[in-house]
Motif scaffolding. Structure first.
Motif, mmCIF file in Angstrom:
data_model
loop_
_atom_site.group_PDB
_atom_site.id
_atom_site.type_symbol
_atom_site.label_atom_id
_atom_site.label_comp_id
_atom_site.label_asym_id
_atom_site.label_seq_id
_atom_site.Cartn_x
_atom_site.Cartn_y
_atom_site.Cartn_z
ATOM 1 N N LEU A 376 0.620 51.071 43.783
ATOM 2 C CA LEU A 376 0.181 51.490 42.554
ATOM 3 C C LEU A 376 0.520 52.840 42.535
ATOM 4 C CD1 LEU A 376 -2.871 49.422 41.451
ATOM 5 C CD2 LEU A 376 -0.671 48.867 40.710
ATOM 6 N N PRO A 377 0.950 53.386 41.576
ATOM 7 C CA PRO A 377 1.114 54.920 41.042
ATOM 8 C C PRO A 377 -0.338 55.718 41.433
ATOM 9 C CG PRO A 377 1.488 53.958 39.158
ATOM 10 C CD PRO A 377 1.364 52.981 40.110
ATOM 11 N N MET A 378 -0.127 56.932 41.762
ATOM 12 C CA MET A 378 -1.209 57.957 41.844
ATOM 13 C C MET A 378 -1.675 58.242 40.736
ATOM 14 S SD MET A 378 -1.877 57.527 45.259
ATOM 15 C CE MET A 378 -3.383 58.647 45.324
ATOM 16 N N THR A 379 -0.667 58.561 39.942
ATOM 17 C CA THR A 379 -1.075 59.356 38.266
ATOM 18 C C THR A 379 -0.192 58.708 37.586
ATOM 19 O OG1 THR A 379 0.900 60.821 38.659
ATOM 20 C CG2 THR A 379 -1.112 61.631 39.617
ATOM 21 N N LEU A 380 -0.614 58.922 36.180
ATOM 22 C CA LEU A 380 -0.154 58.485 35.166
ATOM 23 C C LEU A 380 1.082 59.398 34.606
ATOM 24 C CD1 LEU A 380 -3.224 57.284 32.725
ATOM 25 C CD2 LEU A 380 -1.885 55.934 34.478
ATOM 26 N N ASN A 381 1.732 59.030 33.253
ATOM 27 C CA ASN A 381 2.694 59.891 33.013
ATOM 28 C C ASN A 381 2.438 61.149 32.473
ATOM 29 O OD1 ASN A 381 4.830 57.901 33.297
ATOM 30 N ND2 ASN A 381 4.699 57.192 31.130
ATOM 31 N N ASP A 382 0.994 61.558 32.173
ATOM 32 C CA ASP A 382 0.494 62.838 31.742
ATOM 33 C C ASP A 382 -0.143 63.694 33.050
ATOM 34 O OD1 ASP A 382 -1.707 61.528 32.128
ATOM 35 O OD2 ASP A 382 -2.535 61.533 30.298
ATOM 36 N N GLY A 383 0.094 62.876 34.161
ATOM 37 C CA GLY A 383 -0.498 63.715 35.485
ATOM 38 C C GLY A 383 -1.830 63.344 35.713
ATOM 39 N N SER A 384 -2.603 62.565 35.033
ATOM 40 C CA SER A 384 -4.165 62.291 35.200
ATOM 41 C C SER A 384 -3.934 61.031 36.256
ATOM 42 C CB SER A 384 -4.664 61.649 33.873
ATOM 43 O OG SER A 384 -3.943 60.853 33.145
ATOM 44 N N PRO A 385 -5.023 61.142 36.874
ATOM 45 C CA PRO A 385 -5.255 60.199 38.085
ATOM 46 C C PRO A 385 -5.055 58.514 37.486
ATOM 47 C CG PRO A 385 -7.110 61.805 38.441
ATOM 48 C CD PRO A 385 -6.234 62.045 36.932
ATOM 49 N N PHE A 386 -4.476 57.718 38.232
ATOM 50 C CA PHE A 386 -4.192 56.369 37.826
ATOM 51 C C PHE A 386 -5.805 55.872 37.756
ATOM 52 C CE2 PHE A 386 -3.369 51.658 38.230
ATOM 53 C CZ PHE A 386 -2.167 51.873 37.369
ATOM 54 N N PRO A 387 -6.059 55.306 36.600
ATOM 55 C CA PRO A 387 -7.581 54.675 36.633
ATOM 56 C C PRO A 387 -8.018 53.698 37.235
ATOM 57 C CG PRO A 387 -6.243 53.783 34.591
ATOM 58 C CD PRO A 387 -5.493 55.077 35.527
ATOM 59 N N GLN A 388 -9.115 53.591 38.146
ATOM 60 C CA GLN A 388 -9.499 52.648 38.941
ATOM 61 C C GLN A 388 -8.556 52.213 40.294
ATOM 62 O OE1 GLN A 388 -12.703 51.764 38.625
ATOM 63 N NE2 GLN A 388 -12.912 52.980 36.672
ATOM 64 N N ARG A 389 -7.614 52.908 40.611
ATOM 65 C CA ARG A 389 -7.082 52.566 41.643
ATOM 66 C C ARG A 389 -7.714 52.098 42.878
ATOM 67 N NH1 ARG A 389 -3.953 54.420 45.943
ATOM 68 N NH2 ARG A 389 -1.607 53.887 46.015
ATOM 69 N N SER A 390 -8.456 53.032 43.259
ATOM 70 C CA SER A 390 -9.573 52.652 44.527
ATOM 71 C C SER A 390 -9.880 51.520 44.361
ATOM 72 C CB SER A 390 -10.190 53.861 44.902
ATOM 73 O OG SER A 390 -9.526 55.072 45.008
ATOM 74 N N MET A 391 -11.036 51.254 43.187
ATOM 75 C CA MET A 391 -11.454 49.841 42.958
ATOM 76 C C MET A 391 -10.581 48.647 43.162
ATOM 77 S SD MET A 391 -14.525 49.089 42.586
ATOM 78 C CE MET A 391 -15.451 47.909 42.149
ATOM 79 N N ILE A 392 -9.254 48.858 42.398
ATOM 80 C CA ILE A 392 -8.217 47.675 42.488
ATOM 81 C C ILE A 392 -8.021 47.435 44.168
ATOM 82 C CG2 ILE A 392 -5.909 47.072 42.049
ATOM 83 C CD1 ILE A 392 -6.309 48.424 39.676
ATOM 84 N N LEU A 393 -7.927 48.474 44.971
ATOM 85 C CA LEU A 393 -7.524 48.309 46.213
ATOM 86 C C LEU A 393 -8.806 47.717 46.833
ATOM 87 C CD1 LEU A 393 -5.377 48.769 48.251
ATOM 88 C CD2 LEU A 393 -6.424 51.048 48.809
#
Length: 538
Positions: A376-393
């Motif tokens: 999963l990408p680390m950030t969104l298109n606006d540069g903000s962190p990808f939400p809940q990435r660590s929790m999904i992992l």
């Protein structure tokens, strides 16, 4: 600045050797105590990750998708029976296609109620990440516990195909979260159609090209080296064509396995099988140990939540996934039975409730799900962190542990409780195939005896006919048999005649498979016996 351990080539070599030794030792102990080695290796890796100062070994998604996945899919497809795969395709599609999207949608509608910070888009993405089952874990554990072959065939087919469907759902989920848009149904169907059809086309084309090249090559090491390159070339070619590399490798593996009887010599086939058996074991061993070793990486990105709370969310999420699969199985199995009997006009018994439950219970996840979460990408298109990435992992990692370890260990108990005994129709097929092969050898020798010259040759034919007739009368038509060929004599005439007889049996065996009389697993078993006999004689 100090040098990272993974940047030091000596350290890398030491780690690889240590992993290799650990895989061999732990898998050997697992087999010694009649345990499925994926379970033991995952637990071993998990325990090692808890030891202080143990070097951290990452598992990048690129390594999983480009190094581990192609050969493992290829060998799994090679060992799959095309006849059973085609016969069960409707049931397999129910699990490999529709169950994947049912899981993603189910998680989308449930996650927002009990997972903090999750909306339906993140829930769909999480469901897409964990929807593919693991081919190695399911097959290894199912065979170890003596599961009926009918169930094993469906589980193998599901795990071969649902990686492609899961990765497509993952693509949709990432697009919804990153871009904030929802793909249309028409676009989704078109993309799925190209992924599937394009993948099949790429796999079949490469399979025909390689099998044609193999006919011009008669050198064992060269042919084996070519077979090792094929899955990687197929995966990369399909990826370049924007088709499914998974489907392409599976299609190529099925085709090459089917045609290998015509272009591999017996000696080369024996050597190639030995090389691939060792490679499959090593890759599987590395994968499952590395899964367990990922715990520090999984926990590193989660802040502000207690370990007990994390475990609670992980267990609850695993329970939701298991219940979703079971909820799908019972109506879907009945629908698949109706389609197979009423529309496809197959002779197919309606699955019993205990069989349906076991298929639902055997939904192991593996390295593909973990790699999908880590991709999963680390950030969104606006540069903000990808939400809940660590929790999904973390949730993905927990689900792998629960399904591989807890469900895997419980399978023998579940099978005994449900009285689901193994009824192996392959023994009947094998016994009948042995009978027909030996009858073909007897017919061949009888024809040749007519043109025998001299009393010595007549005596030779009579001796061989007596041995084959003795073998054919001792065959149990519904039980495992022994070698198909009698013992050889000392003279060159005896060896040459036996060699021709073995080849006549091989022709009969190939004809039985082409006519659908026997499956690929029985064909491979008997073909190996003929290869051994022909190698000794040649």
């Amino acid at each position: 600045m100090g040098v990272s351990p993974l940047e030091n080539i000596d350290t890398i070599l030491v780690l690889l050797i240590a992993l290799l030794f650990a895989v061999a030792a732990v898998a050997g102990l697992a087999r010694r105590f009649a345990l499925s080695y994926p379970i033991v290796l995952v637990v071993f890796g998990l325990l090692c990750s808890l030891i202080p100062h143990v070097p951290r070994i990452p598992l990048p998604p690129s390594i999983v998708f480009l190094v581990f996945l192609p050969p493992l899919l290829y060998v799994a497809a090679w060992q799959t029976s095309w006849r059973e795969f085609r016969y069960n395709l409707i049931s397999i599609s129910s699990l490999a296609v529709f169950l994947v999207f049912f899981t993603a949608v189910g998680v989308a509608f449930t996650a927002k109620w009990w997972l903090p910070g999750f909306d339906w888009r993140l829930g769909f993405l999480l469901g897409a990440v964990v929807s593919p089952t693991d081919a190695v874990a399911a097959t290894s554990i199912a065979r170890k516990v003596g599961m009926p072959q009918r169930i094993v065939d469906i589980l193998e087919g599901e795990s071969l195909l649902n990686d492609a469907t899961g990765l497509l759902a993952l693509q949709f989920g990432v697009q919804m979260v990153v871009e904030g848009t929802t793909p249309s149904l028409g676009r989704g169907l078109l993309e799925f159609a190209w992924l599937t059809i394009g993948g099949v086309l790429v796999g079949v084309v490469i399979g025909f090209i390689v099998s044609s090249l193999e006919r011009w090559v008669d050198d064992g090491p060269v042919e084996i080296a070519l077979s090792l390159v094929v899955p990687y070339a197929t995966y990369l070619a399909a990826d370049a064509a924007k088709a499914s590399g998974v489907i392409a490798v599976v299609a190529c593996g099925l085709l090459m396995s089917r045609r290998s009887s015509t272009f591999f010599s017996p000696r080369t086939r024996l050597q190639a099988n030995a090389v691939w058996d060792a490679l499959e074991f090593l890759l599987n061993g590395f994968v499952f140990v590395l899964i367990g070793l990922q715990l520090p990486y999984v926990l590193a990105g989660i802040k502000g939540m207690s370990r007990v709370g994390l475990v609670g969310y992980g267990v609850a999420f695993s329970a939701v996934l298991i219940l979703l699969r079971l909820a799908w199985m019972f109506p879907a199995s009945r629908a698949a039975w109706w389609v197979r009997t009423r529309i496809a006009h197959q002779q197919y018994e309606q699955p019993q409730a205990n069989q349906v439950f076991v298929v639902g219970w055997t939904g192991m996840r593996g390295v593909v799900a973990l790699a999908a979460a880590d991709s999963l990408p680390m950030t969104l298109n606006d540069g903000s962190p990808f939400p809940q990435r660590s929790m999904i992992l973390f949730l993905t990692f927990t689900l792998i542990l629960v399904t591989v370890v807890l469900q895997g260990l419980s399978l023998p108990w579940v099978i005994r409780l449900l009285r689901l005994q193994k009824h192996d129709g392959g023994y009947c097929e094998e016994g009948q195939a042995r009978h027909l092969m030996l009858q073909a050898a007897i017919d061949f020798l009888t024809e040749r005896r007519i043109s025998a010259r001299g009393e010595g040759e007549v005596h030779l034919y009579d001796d061989l006919l007596h041995q084959f007739q003795h073998r054919i009368t001792s065959i149990d038509l519904c039980g495992p048999g022994g070698e198909s060929s009698p013992s050889t004599g000392n003279g060159m005439t005896m060896e040459g005649l036996l060699l021709e007889t073995v080849r006549r049996q091989r022709d009969e065996l190939n004809a039985l498979r082409e006519n659908g009389r026997i499956g690929d697993s029985v064909h491979r078993s008997l073909e190996r016996e003929l290869d051994l006999s022909e190698s000794r004689l040649a």
